[in-house]
Structure formats: C-alpha cells, structure tokens
Design a protein around this motif. Structure first.
Motif, mmCIF file in Angstrom:
data_model
loop_
_atom_site.group_PDB
_atom_site.id
_atom_site.type_symbol
_atom_site.label_atom_id
_atom_site.label_comp_id
_atom_site.label_asym_id
_atom_site.label_seq_id
_atom_site.Cartn_x
_atom_site.Cartn_y
_atom_site.Cartn_z
ATOM 1 N N ALA A 46 0.830 -1.204 0.000
ATOM 2 C CA ALA A 46 0.000 0.000 0.000
ATOM 3 C C ALA A 46 0.868 1.259 0.000
ATOM 4 N N LEU A 47 1.956 1.251 0.746
ATOM 5 C CA LEU A 47 2.855 2.403 0.767
ATOM 6 C C LEU A 47 3.513 2.623 -0.595
ATOM 7 N N MET A 48 3.929 1.554 -1.242
ATOM 8 C CA MET A 48 4.544 1.681 -2.568
ATOM 9 C C MET A 48 3.529 2.211 -3.586
ATOM 10 N N LYS A 49 2.300 1.734 -3.524
ATOM 11 C CA LYS A 49 1.263 2.205 -4.437
ATOM 12 C C LYS A 49 0.993 3.690 -4.209
ATOM 13 N N SER A 50 0.925 4.098 -2.952
ATOM 14 C CA SER A 50 0.704 5.508 -2.627
ATOM 15 C C SER A 50 1.888 6.356 -3.086
ATOM 16 N N MET A 51 3.109 5.855 -2.888
ATOM 17 C CA MET A 51 4.289 6.608 -3.303
ATOM 18 C C MET A 51 4.295 6.798 -4.819
ATOM 19 N N HIS A 54 1.809 9.500 -5.708
ATOM 20 C CA HIS A 54 2.294 10.835 -5.371
ATOM 21 C C HIS A 54 3.439 11.274 -6.288
ATOM 22 N N MET A 55 4.325 10.364 -6.633
ATOM 23 C CA MET A 55 5.441 10.716 -7.516
ATOM 24 C C MET A 55 4.934 11.040 -8.921
ATOM 25 N N GLY A 56 3.832 10.443 -9.329
ATOM 26 C CA GLY A 56 3.248 10.748 -10.631
ATOM 27 C C GLY A 56 2.697 12.160 -10.698
ATOM 28 N N ARG A 57 2.317 12.720 -9.566
ATOM 29 C CA ARG A 57 1.761 14.072 -9.528
ATOM 30 C C ARG A 57 2.840 15.147 -9.439
ATOM 31 N N VAL A 58 4.082 14.773 -9.215
ATOM 32 C CA VAL A 58 5.148 15.755 -9.054
ATOM 33 C C VAL A 58 5.525 16.329 -10.413
ATOM 34 N N ASP A 59 5.669 17.649 -10.480
ATOM 35 C CA ASP A 59 6.084 18.334 -11.697
ATOM 36 C C ASP A 59 7.569 18.640 -11.562
ATOM 37 N N PHE A 60 8.392 18.039 -12.404
ATOM 38 C CA PHE A 60 9.834 18.176 -12.287
ATOM 39 C C PHE A 60 10.391 19.369 -13.064
ATOM 40 N N LYS A 61 9.556 20.136 -13.744
ATOM 41 C CA LYS A 61 10.047 21.277 -14.508
ATOM 42 C C LYS A 61 10.402 22.407 -13.550
#
Length: 81
Positions: A46-51, A54-61
């Motif tokens: 569950a923690l890996m799925k949540s991570m 959340h990482m998919g929502r991060v904007d790296f620009k």
C-alpha cells in the motif's frame, strides 16, 4: 502475583501448559508469524502504491531563476565574426 485477576491467572496457566507441550527442539513462527508477515507485506504494498501515485503528480520542470536570467542579460556577449 497478588495483583492478577482470576481470568488472567487462568490464561497464564493455559499458556504455560501449551508451552510445555511444544517440542523444545523445534521452533516455528506459526500462524501468528504468518499473519504478522502478511500484514507487513500488505502495508509495504500500500505504501509503494501511494508513493507511485504521489510521484506521478510531481512536476519536475524547474522555473527559471530570475537572478540567473538577469546575470545572463548583463554579461557581455561574444561577437561572432
């Protein structure tokens, strides 16, 4: 054990008799060990799925640094000839 209630004393008596029945040369985790391991595995999943979510929502620009842009515009530019 003067502070123990009668039910706690009875429970301890049952646990002690169960411990005496076990083979002292054989140690196994049993059902409780499996349940604890399964719960921990589900928690990690569950923690890996949540991570990942959340990482998919991060904007790296990165936004351009205004100080660096001002320094670049003030620097003399090389003349290509």
């Amino acid at each position: 054990m003067p502070d123990m209630s009668a039910s706690a004393s009875l429970a301890m008596t049952h646990v002690v008799t169960l411990a005496k029945e076990l083979d002292e040369d054989k140690v196994t985790p049993g059902v409780l060990g499996f349940i604890v391991f399964a719960v921990m595995a589900l928690a990690v999943w569950a923690l890996m799925k949540s991570m990942n979510r959340h990482m998919g929502r991060v904007d790296f620009k990165e936004a351009p640094d205004p100080d660096a842009a001002a320094a670049d515009s003030e620097a003399p530019q090389a003349h290509k000839g």
